[in-house]
Design a protein around this motif. Structure first.
Motif, PDB file in Angstrom:
ATOM      1  N   ASP A   1       1.083  -1.787  -0.265  1.00  0.00           N
ATOM      2  CA  ASP A   1      -0.168   0.165  -0.015  1.00  0.00           C
ATOM      3  C   ASP A   1       0.291   1.345  -0.215  1.00  0.00           C
ATOM      4  O   ASP A   1       1.018   1.903  -0.593  1.00  0.00           O
ATOM      5  CB  ASP A   1      -1.035  -0.206   1.039  1.00  0.00           C
ATOM      6  N   SER A   2       1.885   0.861   0.824  1.00  0.00           N
ATOM      7  CA  SER A   2       3.112   2.556   0.566  1.00  0.00           C
ATOM      8  C   SER A   2       4.349   1.823   1.026  1.00  0.00           C
ATOM      9  O   SER A   2       4.995   0.657   1.125  1.00  0.00           O
ATOM     10  CB  SER A   2       2.570   3.680   2.235  1.00  0.00           C
ATOM     11  N   GLY A   3       5.225   2.539   0.567  1.00  0.00           N
ATOM     12  CA  GLY A   3       6.197   2.406   0.687  1.00  0.00           C
ATOM     13  C   GLY A   3       7.927   3.682  -0.473  1.00  0.00           C
ATOM     14  O   GLY A   3       7.306   4.301  -0.693  1.00  0.00           O
ATOM     15  N   ILE A   4       8.515   2.490  -1.018  1.00  0.00           N
ATOM     16  CA  ILE A   4       9.395   3.153  -1.927  1.00  0.00           C
ATOM     17  C   ILE A   4       8.520   2.778  -3.479  1.00  0.00           C
ATOM     18  O   ILE A   4       7.944   1.949  -4.176  1.00  0.00           O
ATOM     19  CB  ILE A   4      10.180   2.203  -2.298  1.00  0.00           C
ATOM     20  N   PRO A   5       8.274   3.887  -4.290  1.00  0.00           N
ATOM     21  CA  PRO A   5       7.818   4.341  -5.580  1.00  0.00           C
ATOM     22  C   PRO A   5       8.611   3.083  -6.724  1.00  0.00           C
ATOM     23  O   PRO A   5       9.455   2.812  -6.456  1.00  0.00           O
ATOM     24  CB  PRO A   5       7.758   5.615  -6.279  1.00  0.00           C
ATOM     25  N   PHE A   6       7.824   2.306  -7.022  1.00  0.00           N
ATOM     26  CA  PHE A   6       7.697   1.258  -8.063  1.00  0.00           C
ATOM     27  C   PHE A   6       7.505   1.775  -9.713  1.00  0.00           C
ATOM     28  O   PHE A   6       5.988   2.083 -10.160  1.00  0.00           O
ATOM     29  CB  PHE A   6       7.384  -0.109  -8.051  1.00  0.00           C
TER      30      PHE A   6
END
Length: 406
Positions: A235-240
């Motif tokens: 749901d959230s974290g490092i953009p890919f």
């Protein structure tokens, strides 16, 4: 539904299953796809038909299969509606007279118009926020789909048939005027792009006459691409990022997916994106370059190539501008393989060549191009703002129409 609002006298809330027989097609196996014959549409072809009224079709089935399906299962008739169920959801196409085609099951929902419902009224209905919200809320979180069950339960306000016709006629007139204005703004954007391309071309030609050319391979310390395996999204974290996030010439973090910091660190061992690197689109929309101009950490998919410039030979901004010049773009397109699945492989990216002046000259070229590019961007942004205002006006008019206020 809690969102239902009061309707004028004579109007009713209806489910689509009350108005249409909703189904799909008979399955056609991939091995039955041909390069010529009867057009075979997927969701992407329906989107193009809806937007343009025509499509340069890539897939076909045999006449024999088409005739067999026609006898056993029937075919879409005039005023039936096809609705995209994957990809861009809820895009509609009303079947015209004398059209011969078949379509992919699961990709497209078939609304058989066996009632007196005005198909164009329903098509306008699918453009309202009210129906879009229903479609998106039922699409699922992993792979977005709009199913036959979802379609059956989709609710729409229905006036008497004559009122449907009146609303359609009025919307046709109003939207024709708005679309004409939108097209004019788009033309101004296109002309700004053409002008910028001509400037880039003139610069390329002038430099080519004075300086020797180098290949991308000769000017990079590293040339690779993003991971070839789909990561686990969270749901959230490092953009890919994938090609869609840079295909407009900017790095966009809108509508992006996210991966864990652990997976990002693992992917970065092979493909470590850093500021002033070059991202280059290589799958689908190919041949678009963008300098990494952000400190935000992110990882990339296989659809994007990563080019690390040799800083003592080439500036990142010169690299971006020259790769986006018509000459280099033409090289990328001539090297792109495939039709339905377009791919520009790394070995072909390495062979793209262009003139390389000294760094001081590159800086002057970049300053000149940046000045013109910034002016063109201001023009385009103004046109885009006007287009957005017109699209908002269309949405407002649609909302009024389907509340019986038009």
């Amino acid at each position: 539904m809690s969102e239902l609002y009061s309707l004028p006298d004579g109007w009713e809330w209806k489910k689509l299953e009350d108005l249409f027989t909703i189904t799909s097609s008979k399955r056609v196996l991939k091995e039955d796809w041909l390069e010529k014959g009867i057009p075979f549409y997927r969701a992407r072809e329906i989107v193009k038909l809806s937007q343009n009224g025509f499509v340069d079709n890539e897939l076909f089935i045999s006449e024999e299969m088409y005739n067999s399906f026609s006898k056993k299962y029937g075919l879409p008739k005039v005023n039936d509606i096809l609705v995209t169920g994957v990809g861009t959801l809820g895009i509609t196409y009303i079947v015209k007279e004398n059209e011969k085609f078949y379509f992919k099951d699961g990709n497209i929902i078939w609304l058989k118009n066996d009632s007196n419902t005005n198909s164009k009224y329903i098509e306008y209905g699918f453009q309202t926020e009210f129906l879009k919200n229903q479609i998106n809320s039922n699409s699922g979180s992993t792979v977005a789909t709009y199913t036959i069950t979802n379609a059956n339960n989709t609710i729409i306000p229905i006036p008497p048939l004559e009122e449907q016709k009146r609303i359609v006629a009025k919307l046709d007139i109003l939207f024709a005027k708005i679309d004409k204005a939108i097209a004019l703004h788009q033309k101004n954007i296109d002309e700004a792009n053409i002008f910028m391309a001509s400037v880039l071309n003139d610069v390329f030609v002038e430099l080519e006459e004075k300086y020797s050319s180098k290949t991308v391979y000769e000017l990079c310390t590293k040339i690779t691409d993003g991971t070839h395996s789909t990561p686990k999204y969270i749901d959230s974290g490092i953009p890919f990022l994938s090609v869609k996030n840079i295909s407009q010439g900017v790095i966009s973090f809108d509508d992006t997916k996210f991966i864990s910091i652990e997976e990002h660190n693992l992917l970065s061992k092979r493909c470590n994106v850093e500021k002033n690197d070059i991202l280059y689109t290589k799958v689908g929309t190919t041949g678009i370059a963008k300098v990494v101009d952000t400190d935000i950490e992110f990882s990339i998919f296989v659809s994007i190539a990563l080019l690390k410039p040799k800083k003592d030979l080439i500036s990142s901004m010169y690299f971006q501008h020259i790769l986006n010049s018509p000459n280099c773009y033409e090289q990328s397109q001539s090297r792109t393989r495939g039709v339905a699945n377009r791919n520009l492989v790394l070995n072909d990216i390495k062979q793209i060549f262009f003139p390389l002046p000294p760094l001081k000259t590159q800086q002057k070229v970049v300053a000149y191009l940046d000045e013109i590019s910034n002016k063109m961007e201001k023009i385009k942004n103004l046109q885009k703002e006007k287009m957005q205002s017109l699209k908002a006006l269309k949405a407002s008019i649609l909302d009024q129409a389907f509340k019986g206020e038009l």
